[in-house]
Each structure stands twice: as C-alpha cells, then as structure tokens.
Design an enzyme around this catalytic site. Structure first.
Site, PDB file in Angstrom:
ATOM      1  N   LYS A 185       0.856  -1.179   0.000  1.00 16.39           N
ATOM      2  CA  LYS A 185       0.000   0.000   0.000  1.00 16.39           C
ATOM      3  C   LYS A 185       0.893   1.230   0.000  1.00 16.39           C
ATOM      4  CE  LYS A 185      -1.908   3.044   1.835  1.00 16.39           C
ATOM      5  NZ  LYS A 185      -1.903   4.506   1.456  1.00 16.39           N
ATOM      6  N   GLU A 260       9.659   2.122  10.637  1.00 15.16           N
ATOM      7  CA  GLU A 260      10.697   3.111  10.340  1.00 15.16           C
ATOM      8  C   GLU A 260       9.990   4.444  10.286  1.00 15.16           C
ATOM      9  OE1 GLU A 260      12.637   5.745   8.840  1.00 15.16           O
ATOM     10  OE2 GLU A 260      12.896   4.703   6.929  1.00 15.16           O
ATOM     11  N   CYS A 294      13.278  11.191   6.256  1.00 13.29           N
ATOM     12  CA  CYS A 294      13.108  10.911   7.685  1.00 13.29           C
ATOM     13  C   CYS A 294      14.426  11.016   8.436  1.00 13.29           C
ATOM     14  CB  CYS A 294      12.494   9.530   7.873  1.00 13.29           C
ATOM     15  SG  CYS A 294      13.361   8.229   6.973  1.00 13.29           S
ATOM     16  N   GLU A 393       9.779  17.227  13.704  1.00 20.81           N
ATOM     17  CA  GLU A 393      10.191  16.939  12.335  1.00 20.81           C
ATOM     18  C   GLU A 393       9.447  17.853  11.365  1.00 20.81           C
ATOM     19  OE1 GLU A 393      11.054  12.969   9.759  1.00 20.81           O
ATOM     20  OE2 GLU A 393       9.082  13.077  10.707  1.00 20.81           O
TER      21      GLU A 393
END
Length: 503
Positions: A185, A260, A294, A393
């Site tokens: 997905k 992750e 990331c 972030e």
C-alpha cells in the site's frame, strides 16, 4: 480533462482490477499544481480481495509454487524485475520526478538503487537454501537439532511518498526473497511508480497473488491492512503518529510490526574541518530529496569558534542551489510533494520567527517560481531547545543551527530528542569521531558525511524513530520465522518412566 498519465487500476492476483467503490484520487504535479492523472482508491473490501489472493498464492500447490519453492526459484523473478527496472529507468525516473517532485537526477539514482536492491535480495534468496537445517551444537549426543527459516506468511507493506519506488522495494524485495506473499500500500501522494512495478511483475510472469498493490487512502486501505487477521506482519515507513496507530491495530492480534518512523537527526561539526567540504555535506544532509527525508540531519550543532564563518558559507552555498521544476537540467531542489505539506512547512517557519528565531536565508517561495509547492533552502539560527522548529520533524528544506563549546555539550544537544534515527559527526580527529559515534543515541551514524545508504547495510532507528531494521541480512530476517527442530537419535528408550512390561 485529458490526463497526461495513462490510468492504472489496483493490482490483485496478477490482474488489473477496478476498486469496488469505483472511486479515484487525482494525481497532482507538485511543480505545476495541475492534475495529471488519477489512481484508484482502495477500500476495506478491496483489501479483503487482495489478502485472499495473497493467501492463495502462499499455499498454492502446497506452497511449492512460491512459499516453499527454493530460494533460487524466487531469485529468478527478483533478477527479472531488476532487469526490467533498469530497462525502464528513464521512464520510471521521469514518473517519479513528476509525481513526488524530486529532481530528475535523484530519481534516476533511485532507480539504480531499486534495481540493485532486487539483485541483492536475489542473492540472499539463493543463499537461504544453503542455510536451511543449520545444525545446532548440543550437550547431549542422543539429540540432534537444527533450524528452519520459513516465510512468515502474508505481509502488509505500507510505504511513504518521499522515495515511492525505492522504499517499496526495501520491503517488497526481502519479503519476496523470504517466500512471503505481500500486499503493498503506497502513499496516495505518490503511487505511480509502484503501479508501474505491478506492470513489471506482470511482464516477468510473477505468479498471481504473490505481490498485490493497492493504492488509496491510509485510513481506508492502510488501516484495514494493519488490522486484518490474515496478514501475518506489517512493515511500515511513515510518520511516528501513523506508526503508533499501525502498532495499536497490530497489537490487537499480537501481530509483529517493523516501524521506520520520523526523525530529527543532528549533525555535529567540530572546529578542525574544511569549511567548504563540511558545508556541502551539511546541506546535502538536509536538502537532499527536497528536505523530505526521515533521516535528514536538520539540526546543525556547530562549534562556536567556527559558527559565524561556517554559517556564512552555508548561506552562500544555499543561494547557489538551483530550485526549479524537477525535470529541468541541473535541478537540485524541487517542489514539496503536496499543498498540505507545503503549508505545514511554511507554518513551521512562521512559528519559528514568532518564537524569536532568525531566518538567515530562504523561508519563502522563490521569486522566479509563481506556481508549484516550492520553498527556498532555509537556514534558521537563534533557536532554543524548546522551540518547535528544533524539536519537531519539519520534513522540508529547513536547517536549524545551534552552537556548542565542548564535546560533552554537543553530545547532550544531539541526544536531546524523542527521535533516534540518524546522526552525523564531522571532524578530522578519528578518535573523537569514534567517541561521538558511540555516544549518539541513533540507529544510523555517518562520519564526515550525511545520508549515504547502501542496501547491504542495516537501516532503522531507536526511540520514537521506530524499531526493527531494513536492508542487509537484517531486512530479510524481518520476513522469516525461525523453526527449531529437535530429533531423538538414540535407539534406546528414554527411560524416564518405568515400562509397564518390567513391572
């Protein structure tokens, strides 16, 4: 409207299948803000069909077609996929650049990595055959023991939009190498190359149902996959908030997950470095892939004695970065992937200014680009430990800067975060680099560089950056179940109970 991208459907059981709801999601080119095509929107009903197809493929012919086939059989398909990716490299790179906004040169590099990753896991798939029935040394000669490594089952793979095909490959290649069947997905913000992967699988004759690809929204398709009782494992790459939801859904069925997640990685720069070499790595570590990584080393922690001079170099280097449509030659910074992400990043920058931080360069749309989700390379100083821009972030081309005076202070600043994905140190002192590397609370450390990644080496983080490791042999282990077999080999009775015949 006549779209520029040919329509694709869901890929289930080796066939193109329209979503049951018949709904579609527009594809927006982030460089032009124009709709250029659409993708199907899968729902829980489509997930049911895909999982059933994957289950059939897993057990077809008692598993001999895939899950129990030799690793050499699976390797043949992985190598065929790698060859087709290489053959279609130019087309795939262009689709990737148009879909997610990354510069074309980066997208082409990604395709090389995709092919290399499939090749690497083809080798590991072949190696699995030799590792089966690995003996275990026991203290009793009356027993023999060995280990079998078996595919865990049907797996759900949920992937992000910043490296659409590469991040999918990080999961698909080891999962198939292990003998699992899978439902992929991808993010609804960038799915085109994953659908092209489906076309490649058809072309190489991958057995039906081994890999199924569902595009659609996370709350509908992704959530249903995470909570499905017939999915044995979920591997997820994305935000920490969504990762927590995936983990919660999987926990109801005691289903293993590998996550992750986000990061706020530090790059610590000491005063014994070459300023220009350091400047390029600092910017590459934060602005590569339009800052949407990331592992981006977006917190620069620099020794106070060189801070002013290094900052001056960074500003000059930043202003020299070509910001343009990702298809333009020499582009080094393309648009943010979507309007929502674009507005979120600008809000981060605005909040930083209101909290007292200083925008040294960037922070807004480039003057020469009137449309598209473009943000100039941005460098922010005068930040405090408590500011949002330092702690959260951003996922955009935004670098924050703080200074330090001692090595201990630098390490404290680096580790003062909820995240633990990556960290970097730049210094000419090998012993210092070794000390700092050991002190970092992160799963990945770079010395005198930032962001290089190789499919042979493990990738993953600590703390709220997730757990589990992708890539390398660790990535393959994610999709294998260990079965321990013990055999009694003595001709003599066990002798624990008295035999009735001797009473």
């Amino acid at each position: 409207m006549e779209y520029l991208i040919p329509p694709r459907e869901l890929f289930i059981d080796g066939e193109w299948v329209q979503p049951i709801c018949r709904k579609r999601i527009p594809i927006i080119n982030p460089a032009t803000e124009e709709a250029i095509g659409d993708i199907p929107a899968a729902t829980p009903e489509d997930v049911e069909v895909a999982v059933a197809a994957a289950r059939r493929a897993f057990i077809r012919n008692k598993g001999e077609d895939w899950s129990k086939a030799s690793g050499a059989v699976r390797a043949k398909y992985l190598r065929a996929i790698a060859a087709k990716v290489t053959e279609r490299k130019s087309q795939l790179a262009k689709l990737e650049a148009i879909d997610c906004g990354k510069p074309l040169d980066e997208a082409a590099w990604d395709m090389d990595d995709v092919a290399g990753c499939f090749e690497y896991y083809a080798d590991l798939a072949e190696g699995l055959d030799a590792k089966q029935k690995a003996p275990i040394s026991l203290p009793m000669e009356t027993f023999k023991s060995y280990v079998l490594k078996e595919p865990i089952g049907v797996v759900g793979l949920i992937t992000p939009w910043n490296y659409p095909l590469l991040m999918a490959t990080w999961k698909v290649a080891p999962a198939l190498a292990a003998g699992c069947t899978a439902i992929l997905k991808p993010s609804e913000l960038a799915s085109m190359t994953c659908l092209e992967l489906a076309d490649i699988c058809r072309e190489v004759g991958l057995p039906p149902g081994v890999l199924n690809i569902l595009t659609g929204l996370g709350p509908e398709a992704g959530a249903s996959l995470a909570s499905h009782p017939d999915v044995a494992k979920i591997a997820f790459t994305g935000s920490s908030a969504t990762g927590s939801k995936v983990m919660t859904a999987a926990a109801q069925l005691v289903k293993p997950v590998s996550l992750e997640l986000g990061g706020k990685s530090p790059i610590v720069v000491f005063d014994d470095i070459d300023l220009d070499i350091a400047a390029e790595w600092i910017l590459f570590g934060c602005f590569w892939t339009n800052g949407q990584i990331c592992s981006a080393t977006s917190r620069l922690i620099v020794h106070e004695s060189i801070a002013s001079e290094l900052l001056d170099r960074l500003v000059k280097w930043s202003k020299n970065i070509k910001v343009s449509d990702p298809l333009e030659e020499g582009c080094r910074l393309g648009p943010i992937v979507s309007r929502g992400q674009y507005e979120k990043i600008l809000k981060f920058i605005s909040t930083a200014k209101s909290e007292g931080a200083t925008i040294q360069t960037g922070g807004t749309r480039p003057e020469h680009l009137k449309t598209g989700f473009f943000i100039e390379p941005t460098i922010i100083t005068d930040v405090t430990n408590s500011m949002q821009i330092w702690r959260e972030e951003v996922f955009g081309p935004v670098l924050c800067v703080k200074t330090f005076s001692t090595e201990e202070e630098a390490i404290q600043l680096a580790n003062d975060t909820h995240y633990g994905l990556g960290a970097a140190v730049i210094s000419k002192d090998p012993e210092r680099c070794d000390r700092v590397s050991k002190a970092f609370q992160a799963g990945i450390v770079w010395i005198n560089c930032s962001q290089p990644c190789f499919c042979q080496a493990p990738w993953g983080g600590n703390k709220r950056s997730g757990f589990g490791r992708e890539l390398g042999e660790w990535g393959l282990e994610n999709y294998l179940s260990v079965k321990h077999v013990t055999q009694y080999v003595s001709p003599d009775p066990w002798g624990w109970y008295q035999s009735p015949s001797k009473l």
